[in-house]
Design a protein around this motif. Structure first.
Motif, PDB file in Angstrom:
ATOM      1  N   LYS A   3      -6.896 -74.893  81.077  1.00  0.00           N
ATOM      2  CA  LYS A   3      -6.824 -74.684  80.844  1.00  0.00           C
ATOM      3  C   LYS A   3      -5.402 -73.968  80.545  1.00  0.00           C
ATOM      4  N   CYS A   9      -5.299 -64.467  79.314  1.00  0.00           N
ATOM      5  CA  CYS A   9      -7.325 -63.822  79.441  1.00  0.00           C
ATOM      6  C   CYS A   9      -7.631 -63.558  80.066  1.00  0.00           C
ATOM      7  N   TRP A  14     -11.324 -72.728  81.033  1.00  0.00           N
ATOM      8  CA  TRP A  14     -12.286 -72.408  79.682  1.00  0.00           C
ATOM      9  C   TRP A  14     -13.588 -73.042  80.425  1.00  0.00           C
ATOM     10  N   GLU A  20     -21.229 -73.155  79.786  1.00  0.00           N
ATOM     11  CA  GLU A  20     -21.398 -72.075  80.270  1.00  0.00           C
ATOM     12  C   GLU A  20     -22.975 -70.874  80.439  1.00  0.00           C
TER      13      GLU A  20
END
Length: 131
Positions: A3, A9, A14, A20
């Motif tokens: 990103k 964040c 990401w 993930e």
């Protein structure tokens, strides 16, 4: 997907949602022992987190890492030289792009292998870049 930039964040990149679940941090944070940790002490939480990291790595069949992380990650190295302990060892270590790695980049992660080290690289590529 990177990103980049500065945001509010927790991380500046990401991880694609379908990948993930394969990340070490995600696996560790999903452990009930870590999820339900109630102590206010950061040191106690860090110890708990590192114990679970070791457990996750020991139970994993395949671990993908950079050479530097493979040697220096807290879950893989305990203590200070010359008294370094390796709580997790692997049967095989595969080092890809070895023609572009310096000797320490190859030798240091290889200390985690209990049986074999497989070194893969194209000798016609550029050599290692040392800065």
């Amino acid at each position: 997907m990177y990103k980049g930039g500065t945001t509010n964040c927790e991380r500046s990149f990401w991880i694609q949602p379908h990948l993930e679940e394969h990340a070490l941090h995600w696996k560790v944070s999903e452990y009930p022992k870590v999820k339900s940790f109630s102590s206010q002490s950061q040191e106690a939480f860090d110890r708990c987190y590192e114990e679970v990291e070791v457990q996750v790595l020991r139970n994993s069949r395949i671990v993908v890492s950079t050479c530097t992380t493979a040697y220096l990650h807290n879950a893989l190295v305990k203590g200070n030289p010359p008294h370094v302990l390796r709580p997790v060892s692997f049967d095989s270590i595969v080092i890809d792009e070895a023609a572009q790695a310096s000797e320490p980049d190859i030798v240091l992660p290889a200390t985690s292998a209990s049986c074999r080290v497989i070194v893969v690289g194209d000798h016609k590529q550029l050599g290692p870049v040392v800065t």
